[in-house]
Design a protein around this motif. Structure first.
Motif, PDB file in Angstrom:
ATOM      1  N   THR A  74      28.294  41.630  31.032  1.00 12.61           N
ATOM      2  CA  THR A  74      27.564  40.980  32.118  1.00 12.61           C
ATOM      3  C   THR A  74      28.273  39.707  32.573  1.00 12.61           C
ATOM      4  O   THR A  74      28.337  39.425  33.774  1.00 12.61           O
ATOM      5  CB  THR A  74      26.115  40.675  31.691  1.00 12.61           C
ATOM      6  N   ALA A  75      28.829  38.955  31.631  1.00 13.19           N
ATOM      7  CA  ALA A  75      29.566  37.737  32.002  1.00 13.19           C
ATOM      8  C   ALA A  75      30.798  38.077  32.840  1.00 13.19           C
ATOM      9  O   ALA A  75      31.191  37.303  33.722  1.00 13.19           O
ATOM     10  CB  ALA A  75      29.973  36.976  30.744  1.00 13.19           C
ATOM     11  N   LEU A  76      31.396  39.240  32.592  1.00 11.78           N
ATOM     12  CA  LEU A  76      32.611  39.626  33.316  1.00 11.78           C
ATOM     13  C   LEU A  76      32.330  40.247  34.687  1.00 11.78           C
ATOM     14  O   LEU A  76      33.055  39.969  35.652  1.00 11.78           O
ATOM     15  CB  LEU A  76      33.429  40.611  32.473  1.00 11.78           C
ATOM     16  N   ILE A  77      31.303  41.100  34.795  1.00 11.18           N
ATOM     17  CA  ILE A  77      31.083  41.821  36.052  1.00 11.18           C
ATOM     18  C   ILE A  77      29.779  41.451  36.765  1.00 11.18           C
ATOM     19  O   ILE A  77      29.542  41.914  37.883  1.00 11.18           O
ATOM     20  CB  ILE A  77      31.112  43.359  35.845  1.00 11.18           C
ATOM     21  N   GLY A  78      28.933  40.664  36.146  1.00  9.67           N
ATOM     22  CA  GLY A  78      27.644  40.368  36.759  1.00  9.67           C
ATOM     23  C   GLY A  78      26.819  41.636  36.861  1.00  9.67           C
ATOM     24  O   GLY A  78      26.643  42.351  35.885  1.00  9.67           O
ATOM     25  N   THR A  79      26.353  41.934  38.066  1.00 13.61           N
ATOM     26  CA  THR A  79      25.539  43.138  38.292  1.00 13.61           C
ATOM     27  C   THR A  79      26.336  44.249  38.975  1.00 13.61           C
ATOM     28  O   THR A  79      25.757  45.241  39.417  1.00 13.61           O
ATOM     29  CB  THR A  79      24.309  42.804  39.170  1.00 13.61           C
ATOM     30  N   ARG A  80      27.637  44.113  39.035  1.00 13.34           N
ATOM     31  CA  ARG A  80      28.485  45.072  39.758  1.00 13.34           C
ATOM     32  C   ARG A  80      28.836  46.275  38.871  1.00 13.34           C
ATOM     33  O   ARG A  80      29.953  46.411  38.388  1.00 13.34           O
ATOM     34  CB  ARG A  80      29.726  44.363  40.300  1.00 13.34           C
ATOM     35  N   TYR A  81      27.848  47.145  38.678  1.00 18.18           N
ATOM     36  CA  TYR A  81      27.954  48.362  37.857  1.00 18.18           C
ATOM     37  C   TYR A  81      27.368  49.482  38.697  1.00 18.18           C
ATOM     38  O   TYR A  81      26.179  49.464  39.025  1.00 18.18           O
ATOM     39  CB  TYR A  81      27.165  48.155  36.559  1.00 18.18           C
ATOM     40  N   TYR A  82      28.205  50.443  39.092  1.00 14.21           N
ATOM     41  CA  TYR A  82      27.800  51.431  40.090  1.00 14.21           C
ATOM     42  C   TYR A  82      28.045  52.866  39.627  1.00 14.21           C
ATOM     43  O   TYR A  82      29.051  53.142  38.991  1.00 14.21           O
ATOM     44  CB  TYR A  82      28.594  51.217  41.382  1.00 14.21           C
ATOM     45  N   PRO A  83      27.148  53.795  40.036  1.00 14.73           N
ATOM     46  CA  PRO A  83      27.428  55.217  39.804  1.00 14.73           C
ATOM     47  C   PRO A  83      28.308  55.781  40.927  1.00 14.73           C
ATOM     48  O   PRO A  83      28.145  55.411  42.104  1.00 14.73           O
ATOM     49  CB  PRO A  83      26.037  55.853  39.850  1.00 14.73           C
ATOM     50  N   MET A  90      31.933  52.596  44.520  1.00 15.36           N
ATOM     51  CA  MET A  90      31.554  51.222  44.792  1.00 15.36           C
ATOM     52  C   MET A  90      31.145  51.096  46.263  1.00 15.36           C
ATOM     53  O   MET A  90      31.823  51.642  47.129  1.00 15.36           O
ATOM     54  CB  MET A  90      32.755  50.322  44.492  1.00 15.36           C
ATOM     55  N   PRO A  91      30.056  50.388  46.550  1.00 15.84           N
ATOM     56  CA  PRO A  91      29.684  50.177  47.950  1.00 15.84           C
ATOM     57  C   PRO A  91      30.799  49.432  48.704  1.00 15.84           C
ATOM     58  O   PRO A  91      31.523  48.634  48.116  1.00 15.84           O
ATOM     59  CB  PRO A  91      28.431  49.303  47.868  1.00 15.84           C
ATOM     60  N   GLN A  92      30.925  49.716  49.990  1.00 17.89           N
ATOM     61  CA  GLN A  92      31.926  49.025  50.793  1.00 17.89           C
ATOM     62  C   GLN A  92      31.673  47.521  50.765  1.00 17.89           C
ATOM     63  O   GLN A  92      30.530  47.069  50.687  1.00 17.89           O
ATOM     64  CB  GLN A  92      31.886  49.503  52.238  1.00 17.89           C
ATOM     65  N   LEU A  93      32.747  46.771  50.802  1.00 20.71           N
ATOM     66  CA  LEU A  93      32.734  45.312  50.827  1.00 20.71           C
ATOM     67  C   LEU A  93      32.147  44.702  49.555  1.00 20.71           C
ATOM     68  O   LEU A  93      31.678  43.565  49.561  1.00 20.71           O
ATOM     69  CB  LEU A  93      31.995  44.785  52.058  1.00 20.71           C
ATOM     70  N   SER A  94      32.139  45.454  48.465  1.00 19.47           N
ATOM     71  CA  SER A  94      31.671  44.918  47.191  1.00 19.47           C
ATOM     72  C   SER A  94      32.688  43.929  46.651  1.00 19.47           C
ATOM     73  O   SER A  94      33.885  44.025  46.906  1.00 19.47           O
ATOM     74  CB  SER A  94      31.492  46.040  46.167  1.00 19.47           C
ATOM     75  N   ALA A  95      32.184  42.998  45.871  1.00 22.65           N
ATOM     76  CA  ALA A  95      33.054  42.012  45.225  1.00 22.65           C
ATOM     77  C   ALA A  95      33.613  42.606  43.932  1.00 22.65           C
ATOM     78  O   ALA A  95      33.096  43.590  43.402  1.00 22.65           O
ATOM     79  CB  ALA A  95      32.262  40.742  44.926  1.00 22.65           C
ATOM     80  N   TYR A  96      34.651  42.001  43.446  1.00 22.20           N
ATOM     81  CA  TYR A  96      35.266  42.380  42.175  1.00 22.20           C
ATOM     82  C   TYR A  96      35.126  41.218  41.215  1.00 22.20           C
ATOM     83  O   TYR A  96      34.981  40.088  41.644  1.00 22.20           O
ATOM     84  CB  TYR A  96      36.752  42.715  42.388  1.00 22.20           C
ATOM     85  N   PRO A  97      35.158  41.496  39.938  1.00 24.56           N
ATOM     86  CA  PRO A  97      35.372  42.761  39.234  1.00 24.56           C
ATOM     87  C   PRO A  97      34.116  43.628  39.224  1.00 24.56           C
ATOM     88  O   PRO A  97      33.016  43.155  39.503  1.00 24.56           O
ATOM     89  CB  PRO A  97      35.746  42.319  37.821  1.00 24.56           C
ATOM     90  N   ALA A  98      34.317  44.912  38.854  1.00 28.76           N
ATOM     91  CA  ALA A  98      33.210  45.861  38.838  1.00 28.76           C
ATOM     92  C   ALA A  98      33.536  47.030  37.923  1.00 28.76           C
ATOM     93  O   ALA A  98      34.699  47.242  37.556  1.00 28.76           O
ATOM     94  CB  ALA A  98      32.938  46.374  40.248  1.00 28.76           C
ATOM     95  N   ILE A  99      32.488  47.772  37.568  1.00 29.23           N
ATOM     96  CA  ILE A  99      32.620  49.031  36.828  1.00 29.23           C
ATOM     97  C   ILE A  99      31.956  50.123  37.657  1.00 29.23           C
ATOM     98  O   ILE A  99      30.848  49.937  38.171  1.00 29.23           O
ATOM     99  CB  ILE A  99      31.946  48.967  35.436  1.00 29.23           C
ATOM    100  N   VAL A 100      32.651  51.256  37.775  1.00 27.68           N
ATOM    101  CA  VAL A 100      32.098  52.443  38.430  1.00 27.68           C
ATOM    102  C   VAL A 100      32.129  53.569  37.403  1.00 27.68           C
ATOM    103  O   VAL A 100      33.156  53.794  36.769  1.00 27.68           O
ATOM    104  CB  VAL A 100      32.919  52.836  39.676  1.00 27.68           C
ATOM    105  N   TYR A 101      30.988  54.258  37.232  1.00 26.32           N
ATOM    106  CA  TYR A 101      30.969  55.352  36.250  1.00 26.32           C
ATOM    107  C   TYR A 101      30.686  56.686  36.926  1.00 26.32           C
ATOM    108  O   TYR A 101      30.031  56.759  37.955  1.00 26.32           O
ATOM    109  CB  TYR A 101      29.960  55.085  35.135  1.00 26.32           C
ATOM    110  N   THR A 102      31.232  57.730  36.309  1.00 24.84           N
ATOM    111  CA  THR A 102      31.051  59.098  36.788  1.00 24.84           C
ATOM    112  C   THR A 102      30.803  60.006  35.590  1.00 24.84           C
ATOM    113  O   THR A 102      31.474  59.876  34.574  1.00 24.84           O
ATOM    114  CB  THR A 102      32.337  59.585  37.511  1.00 24.84           C
TER     115      THR A 102
END
Length: 142
Positions: free
Chosen positions: A18-27, A30-42
């Motif tokens: 959470t400290a590294l990505i905040g709430t940027r965790y997506y299935p 990633m939504p367009q214009l999203s900020a980084y860093p992030a995790i995307v899972y499939t």
């Protein structure tokens, strides 16, 4: 609850992630214009143990999940990948909410760079962690 929901809750409960990505965790993507860093899972695959006579695996499901970590710096994507590996790799015989997890094992973690294709000239770094997850799911009765 589904494995995806419980796994998401389990990952988001980790303070380091959470400290590294905040709430940027997506299935899926990633939504367009999203900020980084992030995790995307499939969810790459799910294997349910069935037989013509019914479910023979007692609800055991084997799945493959891929987690892509993205960042604008190489070291940050490595830090996110390491935090995710520390959270998941080797987990066994644990309840995640309503799901009982038999095991989670890291299978691979290749890396690459995605070159900027727009005027921002910001390259993205990615680590792709693939985990094999075995868990118990409810058995259909009908």
């Amino acid at each position: 609850m589904s494995m995806q929901t419980e796994l998401t809750t389990y990952i988001k409960a980790d303070a380091e992630i959470t400290a590294l990505i905040g709430t940027r965790y997506y299935p899926l993507l990633m939504p367009q214009l999203s900020a980084y860093p992030a995790i995307v899972y499939t969810v790459i695959s799910e294997q349910h143990r069935n037989h013509l006579a019914g479910n023979i695996g007692g609800g055991l499901t084997k799945s493959i999940y891929q987690f892509d970590t993205y960042s604008t710096t190489y070291l940050e994507t490595l830090a996110i990948a390491e935090a995710l590996r520390n959270r998941l790799d080797g987990v066994n015989h644990v309840s995640m909410g309503a799901v009982f997890v038999e095991s989670i094992l890291l299978e691979s973690s290749p890396q690459d760079m995605i070159e900027a294709t727009d005027e921002s000239q910001v390259n993205l770094y990615r680590t792709m962690l693939t985990f094999r997850i075995a868990y118990q799911e409810s058995v259909p009765t009908g």
